[in-house]
Design an enzyme around this catalytic site. Structure first.
Site, mmCIF file in Angstrom:
data_model
loop_
_atom_site.group_PDB
_atom_site.id
_atom_site.type_symbol
_atom_site.label_atom_id
_atom_site.label_comp_id
_atom_site.label_asym_id
_atom_site.label_seq_id
_atom_site.Cartn_x
_atom_site.Cartn_y
_atom_site.Cartn_z
ATOM 1 N N ASN A 163 -11.304 -46.677 -44.254
ATOM 2 C CA ASN A 163 -11.872 -46.581 -42.908
ATOM 3 C C ASN A 163 -11.089 -47.368 -41.862
ATOM 4 O OD1 ASN A 163 -13.760 -44.915 -43.951
ATOM 5 N ND2 ASN A 163 -15.476 -46.374 -43.847
ATOM 6 N N ARG A 173 -14.604 -35.431 -41.341
ATOM 7 C CA ARG A 173 -15.177 -35.792 -40.046
ATOM 8 C C ARG A 173 -14.306 -36.772 -39.278
ATOM 9 N NH1 ARG A 173 -19.578 -35.185 -38.011
ATOM 10 N NH2 ARG A 173 -19.300 -37.234 -37.101
ATOM 11 N N CYS A 227 -22.974 -33.236 -42.326
ATOM 12 C CA CYS A 227 -22.591 -33.408 -43.715
ATOM 13 C C CYS A 227 -23.806 -33.866 -44.499
ATOM 14 C CB CYS A 227 -21.426 -34.377 -43.848
ATOM 15 S SG CYS A 227 -21.848 -36.016 -43.363
ATOM 16 N N PRO A 259 -23.471 -36.398 -35.176
ATOM 17 C CA PRO A 259 -22.872 -35.844 -33.954
ATOM 18 C C PRO A 259 -21.758 -36.762 -33.410
ATOM 19 C CG PRO A 259 -24.973 -36.886 -33.466
ATOM 20 C CD PRO A 259 -24.783 -36.981 -34.955
ATOM 21 N N ILE A 260 -20.989 -36.263 -32.413
ATOM 22 C CA ILE A 260 -19.999 -37.136 -31.766
ATOM 23 C C ILE A 260 -20.319 -37.276 -30.279
ATOM 24 C CG2 ILE A 260 -18.100 -36.820 -33.421
ATOM 25 C CD1 ILE A 260 -16.856 -34.844 -31.351
ATOM 26 N N ASP A 261 -21.620 -37.175 -29.954
ATOM 27 C CA ASP A 261 -22.016 -37.229 -28.543
ATOM 28 C C ASP A 261 -21.620 -38.548 -27.870
ATOM 29 O OD1 ASP A 261 -24.009 -38.156 -30.433
ATOM 30 O OD2 ASP A 261 -25.324 -38.532 -28.729
ATOM 31 N N LEU A 262 -21.655 -39.653 -28.620
ATOM 32 C CA LEU A 262 -21.318 -40.943 -27.991
ATOM 33 C C LEU A 262 -19.829 -41.022 -27.650
ATOM 34 C CD1 LEU A 262 -23.451 -43.328 -30.253
ATOM 35 C CD2 LEU A 262 -24.013 -42.475 -27.968
ATOM 36 N N VAL A 309 -28.986 -46.407 -41.006
ATOM 37 C CA VAL A 309 -27.823 -45.900 -40.259
ATOM 38 C C VAL A 309 -27.741 -44.368 -40.306
ATOM 39 C CG1 VAL A 309 -25.307 -46.004 -40.020
ATOM 40 C CG2 VAL A 309 -26.582 -48.061 -40.679
ATOM 41 N N ARG A 334 -11.939 -38.606 -52.328
ATOM 42 C CA ARG A 334 -11.683 -38.805 -50.897
ATOM 43 C C ARG A 334 -11.532 -40.286 -50.576
ATOM 44 N NH1 ARG A 334 -16.390 -37.364 -47.985
ATOM 45 N NH2 ARG A 334 -15.248 -38.694 -46.564
HETATM 46 C C1 UD1 Z 1 -17.899 -44.729 -40.128
HETATM 47 C C2 UD1 Z 1 -17.313 -44.715 -41.526
HETATM 48 C C3 UD1 Z 1 -18.381 -44.365 -42.556
HETATM 49 C C4 UD1 Z 1 -19.581 -45.302 -42.405
HETATM 50 C C5 UD1 Z 1 -20.075 -45.337 -40.958
HETATM 51 C C6 UD1 Z 1 -21.180 -46.370 -40.731
HETATM 52 C C7 UD1 Z 1 -15.017 -44.100 -41.082
HETATM 53 C C8 UD1 Z 1 -13.935 -43.096 -41.210
HETATM 54 N N1 UD1 Z 1 -16.215 -43.766 -41.564
HETATM 55 O O1 UD1 Z 1 -18.344 -43.393 -39.872
HETATM 56 O O2 UD1 Z 1 -17.806 -44.500 -43.857
HETATM 57 O O3 UD1 Z 1 -20.612 -44.843 -43.251
HETATM 58 O O4 UD1 Z 1 -18.986 -45.661 -40.080
HETATM 59 O O5 UD1 Z 1 -20.760 -47.620 -41.136
HETATM 60 O O6 UD1 Z 1 -14.805 -45.196 -40.588
HETATM 61 N N2 UD1 Z 1 -23.882 -41.298 -34.194
HETATM 62 C C9 UD1 Z 1 -24.409 -40.538 -33.174
HETATM 63 N N3 UD1 Z 1 -23.559 -40.093 -32.195
HETATM 64 C C10 UD1 Z 1 -22.212 -40.367 -32.202
HETATM 65 C C11 UD1 Z 1 -21.696 -41.157 -33.250
HETATM 66 C C12 UD1 Z 1 -22.556 -41.592 -34.225
HETATM 67 O O7 UD1 Z 1 -25.608 -40.254 -33.135
HETATM 68 O O8 UD1 Z 1 -21.506 -39.939 -31.287
HETATM 69 C C13 UD1 Z 1 -24.783 -41.775 -35.273
HETATM 70 C C14 UD1 Z 1 -24.427 -41.133 -36.613
HETATM 71 O O9 UD1 Z 1 -25.032 -39.867 -36.773
HETATM 72 C C15 UD1 Z 1 -24.951 -42.145 -37.592
HETATM 73 C C16 UD1 Z 1 -24.719 -43.473 -36.864
HETATM 74 O O10 UD1 Z 1 -24.578 -43.152 -35.471
HETATM 75 O O11 UD1 Z 1 -26.344 -41.982 -37.786
HETATM 76 C C17 UD1 Z 1 -23.486 -44.225 -37.360
HETATM 77 O O12 UD1 Z 1 -22.338 -43.439 -37.200
HETATM 78 P P1 UD1 Z 1 -20.889 -44.059 -36.914
HETATM 79 O O13 UD1 Z 1 -20.976 -45.543 -36.859
HETATM 80 O O14 UD1 Z 1 -20.287 -43.334 -35.767
HETATM 81 O O15 UD1 Z 1 -20.131 -43.638 -38.236
HETATM 82 P P2 UD1 Z 1 -18.711 -42.956 -38.377
HETATM 83 O O16 UD1 Z 1 -17.742 -43.544 -37.435
HETATM 84 O O17 UD1 Z 1 -18.874 -41.463 -38.421
#
Ligand code: UD1
Length: 424
Positions: free
Chosen positions: A23, A93, A117, A123-126, A332, A402
Site C-alpha cells: 500500500n 481499485r 468489491c 466509491p471515489i467521491d472524496l 471502516v 495480490r
Molecule cells: C486503502 C488500502 C486498503 C485499506 C484501506 C483502509 C491501498 C492501496 N489500499 O484503501 O488496503 O483497507 O486503505 O485502511 O492503500 N470512501 C468513500 N469515498 C471515497 C474514498 C473512500 O466513501 O472517496 C470510504 C470507503 O468506501 C471505505 C473508507 O472510506 O469505507 C476507507 O477507504 P479508503 O481509506 O479510501 O481506502 P483505500 O484507499 O481504498
C-alpha cells in the site's frame, strides 16, 4: 486459478523477512507520473500481482519500467497518455491513484470508474470532490471519470472521512497545483508519510505532522527522485499471527515497531508475549511467543493509528481459538465479514451482528475446502488452515497473491506443510 493445500496442526517456528509495503509501493509508483523526461528509483518494491497491474497501467501510459537488483526504475517520458487502460483499472481499485498526478500533469484524465468489491462499495467521491475544489471539472460518462483542469489551484480541503486513497491522490495533485493546498482530516497511515517522503525527494514542499493536516506548496516542475518502500506492516502482522495461531514462535525481520503497535497491544492483552531486537545496522525484528491460552479480547477497526481493518480477518481467525467470547467491530468497510462463514465451515463459531463479529472460542479447527473472497480474507483462511487438524484447501488463491510475496515459500520456511495447485 490456484489453490493452496495446507496440512495443518504443527506449530510454526523460525524467521521470515518482511516485504516492501504494497500500500506504499502502489501510490509511490503512481507518483512517477508527476515527472517529465525524468527518472524515479524505488527500492524494496514487493513482487506482487497488484504491483504487476500498476506496472501494466503505467506502461500503457508510456512509462518504461525496469528492475535493477532490488531497485525498480521508472523512466517517464516528456509526454504520457492521459487515458488509463480499462483492463488494469478493472483488475485493481488502487489504479485510481493515477488520477491526481495524471490530472495535475496532463490537464485531463479519462479513468474507468473502479467498481465495488467484496469488502464494500468503495466509491471515489472524496477524491473527485477534492479535485473539483481544486478547480477540476469532473464528469462521469459511460462508466468513466473525465476530469480536466488547465491548472489546478491550491485550496483548503476538508475530507469527510480520512480516506487513504483520497489523501494520496490530492497530495500528489497538489504538488503541481498553483499555490498552497491544505488538506484537513487526512489519513495518517504510515504509507502516506512514505509517499510524502518520496514527493519531498522530488523537491515538493510538503508538511505532514501525522496529525491529519497536510500542507503542500505547489510548484511548476519536480526533479528525479529515489525512495525506499517501508516494510509491509500488514504482512508482518500476518506472520506474527501465524506464530500465535499455531502455538509456535516466529520472528519477523525488518519491522517498523510503531507501525504495528495496535496489533502488539491487542496481542499482549490476549496474553501473547513478544520481544524486540535491533541489529547492528539498526534494523528491528520482532519475535512472538504464543500464549498457552489465548484470552478473548474486543477490537474495533479504525483509521491509523487504530487497529487496521486489513488485519481484521486474520485477527478474527486467530480469536476463533481463544478461551471465551471476543468481539470485533468493523468500522471502516461495510462488508468485511464474508469470510466468517468459511471459518465456520472449519469448526469456528462466529456470529455476525451488524458491524460486529461475535467469536465464541472453540477448542480446535478442522480442515475443509474454503473460498478466499478477498485478499485479507484469504490470509485469514490460510492462518486457520495452518492451525486446523487435517487438510485445508484455500481456493481462489489469486486474491492472496495480490498482496503476499512468496507466501507459500515463507510459510514453508517456518515449517508449514503447504502445496500450491491449479484449481480443479
Ligand atoms: C486503502 C488500502 C486498503 C485499506 C484501506 C483502509 C491501498 C492501496 N489500499 O484503501 O488496503 O483497507 O486503505 O485502511 O492503500 N470512501 C468513500 N469515498 C471515497 C474514498 C473512500 O466513501 O472517496 C470510504 C470507503 O468506501 C471505505 C473508507 O472510506 O469505507 C476507507 O477507504 P479508503 O481509506 O479510501 O481506502 P483505500 O484507499 O481504498
Amino acid at each position: 486459478m490456484k489453490s493452496m493445500r495446507i496440512k495443518g496442526g504443527a506449530p510454526l517456528r523460525g524467521a521470515v523477512r518482511s516485504q516492501g509495503a504494497k500500500n506504499a509501493a502502489l501510490p509511490m509508483m503512481a507518483a512517477c507520473l508527476l515527472l517529465k523526461g525524468q527518472r524515479m528509483t524505488l527500492d524494496n518494491v514487493p513482487k506482487l500481482q497488484d504491483v504487476d497491474t500498476m506496472v501494466e497501467l503505467l506502461s500503457s501510459l508510456g512509462v518504461s519500467i525496469k528492475q535493477d537488483g532490488s531497485k525498480t526504475i521508472f523512466d517517464v517520458p516528456k509526454t504520457v497518455s492521459h487515458a488509463a487502460d480499462e483492463a488494469s483499472v478493472r483488475k485493481m481499485r488502487a489504479s485510481s491513484l493515477v488520477l491526481g498526478p495524471l490530472l495535475a500533469r496532463c490537464g485531463s484524465v479519462v479513468l474507468p470508474l473502479p467498481g465495488g468489491c467484496s469488502i464494500g462499495s468503495r466509491p471515489i467521491d472524496l477524491h473527485l470532490k477534492g479535485l473539483t475544489q481544486m478547480g477540476a471539472s469532473v464528469e462521469i460518462k459511460n462508466g468513466r471519470v473525465h476530469a480536466s483542469a488547465q491548472q489546478l489551484r491550491g485550496r483548503r480541503i476538508y475530507l469527510d472521512f480520512p480516506s487513504v486513497g483520497a489523501t494520496e491522490n490530492l497530495m500528489m495533485a497538489a504538488v503541481l497545483a498553483k499555490g498552497e493546498t491544505i488538506i484537513e482530516n487526512t489519513a495518517r497511515e504510515p504509507e502516506i508519510e512514505n509517499l510524502a517522503a518520496l514527493l519531498r525527494s522530488m523537491g515538493a514542499r510538503i508538511d505532514t505532522e501525522g496529525t491529519g493536516y497536510i500542507r503542500v506548496r505547489g510548484m511548476e516542475e519536480v526533479a528525479p527522485c529515489a525512495m525506499r518502500v517501508i516494510p509491509d506492516r500488514i504482512e508482518v502482522c500476518t506472520y506474527i499471527l501465524a506464530g500465535v495461531i499455531t502455538g509456535g514462535e516466529v520472528t519477523v525481520y525488518d519491522v517498523t515497531l510503531d507501525h504495528i503497535a495496535a496489533l502488539l497491544a491487542k496481542l499482549e492483552e490476549a496474553g501473547v508475549s513478544f520481544s524486540v531486537d535491533t541489529n547492528d545496522a539498526g534494523e528491528n525484528s520482532v519475535t512472538v511467543y504464543a500464549a498457552k491460552k489465548l484470552s478473548p479480547i474486543s477490537i474495533k477497526t479504525m483509521p491509523y493509528p487504530g487497529f487496521p481493518t486489513d488485519m481484521q480477518p486474520q485477527m478474527v481467525a486467530t480469536l476463533t481459538l481463544s478461551d471465551g467470547v471476543s468481539l470485533v467491530e468493523e468500522s471502516v468497510f461495510q462488508a468485511r465479514f464474508l469470510y466468517a462463514a468459511e471459518l465456520n465451515r472449519m469448526g469456528a463459531n462466529i456470529g455476525i451482528k451488524g458491524d460486529t463479529a461475535v467469536i465464541q472460542g472453540v477448542k480446535s479447527l478442522s480442515g475443509a475446502s474454503v473460498q478466499a473472497t478477498d485478499l485479507r480474507a484469504g490470509a485469514a483462511l490460510i492462518l486457520a488452515g495452518l492451525a486446523a487438524s487435517g487438510e485445508t484447501r484455500v481456493e481462489n488463491l489469486e486474491h492472496v497473491m495480490r498482496g503476499y510475496e512468496n507466501i507459500d515459500g515463507k510459510l514453508r520456511s517456518l515449517g508449514a506443510e503447504i502445496s500450491l495447485e491449479p484449481e480443479e
